[in-house]
Design a protein around this motif. Structure first.
Motif, PDB file in Angstrom:
ATOM      1  N   VAL A   8       0.829  -1.198   0.000  1.00  0.00           N
ATOM      2  CA  VAL A   8       0.000   0.000   0.000  1.00  0.00           C
ATOM      3  C   VAL A   8       0.867   1.253   0.000  1.00  0.00           C
ATOM      4  O   VAL A   8       2.009   1.237   0.461  1.00  0.00           O
ATOM      5  N   ASP A   9       0.329   2.336  -0.549  1.00  0.00           N
ATOM      6  CA  ASP A   9       0.985   3.633  -0.462  1.00  0.00           C
ATOM      7  C   ASP A   9      -0.065   4.670  -0.079  1.00  0.00           C
ATOM      8  O   ASP A   9      -1.206   4.333   0.226  1.00  0.00           O
ATOM      9  N   GLY A  10       0.326   5.932  -0.082  1.00  0.00           N
ATOM     10  CA  GLY A  10      -0.587   6.981   0.342  1.00  0.00           C
ATOM     11  C   GLY A  10      -1.851   7.056  -0.478  1.00  0.00           C
ATOM     12  O   GLY A  10      -2.913   7.458   0.028  1.00  0.00           O
ATOM     13  N   ASP A  11      -1.779   6.662  -1.753  1.00  0.00           N
ATOM     14  CA  ASP A  11      -2.939   6.736  -2.628  1.00  0.00           C
ATOM     15  C   ASP A  11      -3.895   5.556  -2.441  1.00  0.00           C
ATOM     16  O   ASP A  11      -5.069   5.638  -2.837  1.00  0.00           O
ATOM     17  N   THR A  12      -3.402   4.458  -1.879  1.00  0.00           N
ATOM     18  CA  THR A  12      -4.240   3.256  -1.776  1.00  0.00           C
ATOM     19  C   THR A  12      -4.573   2.860  -0.347  1.00  0.00           C
ATOM     20  O   THR A  12      -5.252   1.854  -0.122  1.00  0.00           O
ATOM     21  N   LEU A  13      -4.105   3.657   0.637  1.00  0.00           N
ATOM     22  CA  LEU A  13      -4.349   3.298   2.033  1.00  0.00           C
ATOM     23  C   LEU A  13      -5.839   3.206   2.346  1.00  0.00           C
ATOM     24  O   LEU A  13      -6.282   2.263   3.004  1.00  0.00           O
ATOM     25  N   GLU A  14      -6.622   4.154   1.908  1.00  0.00           N
ATOM     26  CA  GLU A  14      -8.050   4.136   2.212  1.00  0.00           C
ATOM     27  C   GLU A  14      -8.731   2.922   1.593  1.00  0.00           C
ATOM     28  O   GLU A  14      -9.655   2.351   2.176  1.00  0.00           O
ATOM     29  N   ALA A  15      -8.289   2.515   0.419  1.00  0.00           N
ATOM     30  CA  ALA A  15      -8.841   1.306  -0.202  1.00  0.00           C
ATOM     31  C   ALA A  15      -8.520   0.084   0.631  1.00  0.00           C
ATOM     32  O   ALA A  15      -9.354  -0.813   0.792  1.00  0.00           O
ATOM     33  N   LEU A  16      -7.309   0.053   1.182  1.00  0.00           N
ATOM     34  CA  LEU A  16      -6.921  -1.057   2.052  1.00  0.00           C
ATOM     35  C   LEU A  16      -7.824  -1.110   3.284  1.00  0.00           C
ATOM     36  O   LEU A  16      -8.295  -2.182   3.674  1.00  0.00           O
ATOM     37  N   LEU A  17      -8.064   0.070   3.898  1.00  0.00           N
ATOM     38  CA  LEU A  17      -8.844   0.115   5.128  1.00  0.00           C
ATOM     39  C   LEU A  17     -10.330  -0.065   4.887  1.00  0.00           C
ATOM     40  O   LEU A  17     -11.085  -0.301   5.833  1.00  0.00           O
ATOM     41  N   ALA A  18     -10.782   0.043   3.640  1.00  0.00           N
ATOM     42  CA  ALA A  18     -12.209  -0.105   3.340  1.00  0.00           C
ATOM     43  C   ALA A  18     -12.652  -1.561   3.306  1.00  0.00           C
ATOM     44  O   ALA A  18     -13.859  -1.842   3.309  1.00  0.00           O
ATOM     45  N   PHE A  19     -11.702  -2.488   3.306  1.00  0.00           N
ATOM     46  CA  PHE A  19     -12.070  -3.905   3.250  1.00  0.00           C
ATOM     47  C   PHE A  19     -12.793  -4.336   4.525  1.00  0.00           C
ATOM     48  O   PHE A  19     -12.475  -3.890   5.634  1.00  0.00           O
ATOM     49  N   SER A  20     -13.758  -5.210   4.358  1.00  0.00           N
ATOM     50  CA  SER A  20     -14.453  -5.843   5.475  1.00  0.00           C
ATOM     51  C   SER A  20     -14.945  -7.195   4.976  1.00  0.00           C
ATOM     52  O   SER A  20     -14.782  -7.530   3.795  1.00  0.00           O
ATOM     53  N   THR A  21     -15.533  -7.967   5.866  1.00  0.00           N
ATOM     54  CA  THR A  21     -16.061  -9.266   5.460  1.00  0.00           C
ATOM     55  C   THR A  21     -17.204  -9.666   6.367  1.00  0.00           C
ATOM     56  O   THR A  21     -17.243  -9.266   7.536  1.00  0.00           O
ATOM     57  N   ASP A  22     -18.124 -10.456   5.814  1.00  0.00           N
ATOM     58  CA  ASP A  22     -19.174 -11.033   6.644  1.00  0.00           C
ATOM     59  C   ASP A  22     -18.893 -12.504   6.934  1.00  0.00           C
ATOM     60  O   ASP A  22     -19.700 -13.199   7.543  1.00  0.00           O
ATOM     61  N   GLU A  23     -17.702 -12.973   6.533  1.00  0.00           N
ATOM     62  CA  GLU A  23     -17.308 -14.339   6.884  1.00  0.00           C
ATOM     63  C   GLU A  23     -17.033 -14.399   8.383  1.00  0.00           C
ATOM     64  O   GLU A  23     -16.510 -13.438   8.972  1.00  0.00           O
ATOM     65  N   PRO A  24     -17.351 -15.522   9.026  1.00  0.00           N
ATOM     66  CA  PRO A  24     -17.137 -15.638  10.484  1.00  0.00           C
ATOM     67  C   PRO A  24     -15.685 -15.945  10.846  1.00  0.00           C
ATOM     68  O   PRO A  24     -15.359 -16.989  11.424  1.00  0.00           O
ATOM     69  N   VAL A  25     -14.796 -15.018  10.498  1.00  0.00           N
ATOM     70  CA  VAL A  25     -13.384 -15.090  10.864  1.00  0.00           C
ATOM     71  C   VAL A  25     -12.978 -13.723  11.405  1.00  0.00           C
ATOM     72  O   VAL A  25     -13.607 -12.704  11.095  1.00  0.00           O
TER      73      VAL A  25
END
Length: 313
Positions: A8-25
């Protein structure tokens, strides 16, 4: 279309942090990522995205100690919900792991935390299944299920009655602990110990153990050697810390003294050490298949908090 993997870099950090999941992990939320980035446990060069045509389709977060030069664990790997095909998820995940390993010069273990009853949850079983396939494809061919336990308020009076043999404790130098690590490996039920001995030999595995336990936070004073009423060394316990909690980091009974309840006395000493230091909580882990150790934790008042799937080379 091909998938690109990069940190990740400064331009993609928010995309990295936007990930989530509804899988039970278990997975890492944005607040925790930011907090642990401030301590150096998460870093941009250890945080990777998988991009298809510039769009994020997966992420991997590796964790390491604040002073580490390379990460020690992969503890978050998520695939975007749009990638529902199991083969595609496996390929993206394996690609992320391989790209990270090439950059780090090592292949850290991958940890996936699941609920205590995950075996009866179809969604959890499916989540573990595709991760297992991805791990194998990336070279993490050994899978171990571990049980995490915790004892709250270790300084409180015990509610049960566990009879333990009379033991006294002392410290020991590194050479003595290396010798003890090698001796307790005989007949061990711990999967990691068995694999290390098979790869490195008993002395090599013991030296590796020493380096690992020396790297943990916590006081060296919590490394205790146990002697019985006759003055014979019968085992040891390492009461130190994880990055987050007071912990029973290692415990071992010499083969000739097993079956005498020594483990209960070792656990009691670890709890006493942490209680004296004011720890509000003590944690531990053991393989799900290590029934004697699981029962010892139960007798000492520990409760199971989660199960942990560990993928290793």
């Amino acid at each position: 279309m091909s998938v690109a993997f990069r940190p990740v870099d400064g331009d993609t950090l928010e995309a990295l942090l936007a990930f989530s999941t509804d899988e039970p992990v278990a997975w890492i939320g944005a607040d925790r990522y930011r907090a642990e980035s401030a301590t150096g446990n998460y870093r941009p060069e250890w945080s990777w995205l998988a991009l298809r045509d510039g769009h994020p389709v997966g992420r991997a977060l590796w964790w390491g100690g604040a002073d580490a030069t390379a990460p020690s664990t992969l503890d978050d790997l998520l695939i975007a919900p749009g990638s529902s095909d199991p083969d595609e998820r496996r390929e993206i995940a394996a690609g992320l792991i391989a790209a990270g390993a090439a950059a780090f010069g090592s292949l850290p273990e991958w940890i996936v935390d699941v609920a205590v009853d995950w075996h009866t949850d179809d969604a959890a079983v499916a989540a573990v299944r595709w991760r297992t396939e991805a791990a194998r494809a990336a070279g993490l061919g050994r899978m171990t299920e571990r049980v995490s336990v915790a004892l709250e308020q270790p300084g409180a009076p015990a509610t049960g009655s566990v009879s333990t043999p009379a033991l006294r404790f002392r410290g020991g130098d590194d050479a003595e602990f290396v010798d003890l690590f090698a001796r307790v490996a005989v007949g061990s039920l711990d999967a990691h110990t068995l694999a290390s001995v098979a790869e490195l030999g008993s002395r090599g595995a013991a030296a590796d153990d020493l380096a690992f336990y020396r790297s943990l936070p916590g006081s060296r004073d919590g490394w205790r050697i146990a002697l019985d009423a006759e003055g014979l060394v019968v085992g040891f316990v390492i009461a130190t810390r994880t990055a987050y909690d007071a912990a029973v980091s290692s415990i071992g009974v010499l083969p000739q003294h097993r079956g005498r309840g020594i483990v209960d006395g070792l656990l009691a000493e670890a709890v006493r050490v942490h209680a004296a230091a004011g720890a509000p909580r003590v944690v531990g882990t053991t393989d799900a298949t290590n029934t004697p150790m699981r029962r010892a934790f139960e007798r000492a008042g520990f409760v199971v908090t989660k199960r942990r799937i560990v993928f290793e080379p």
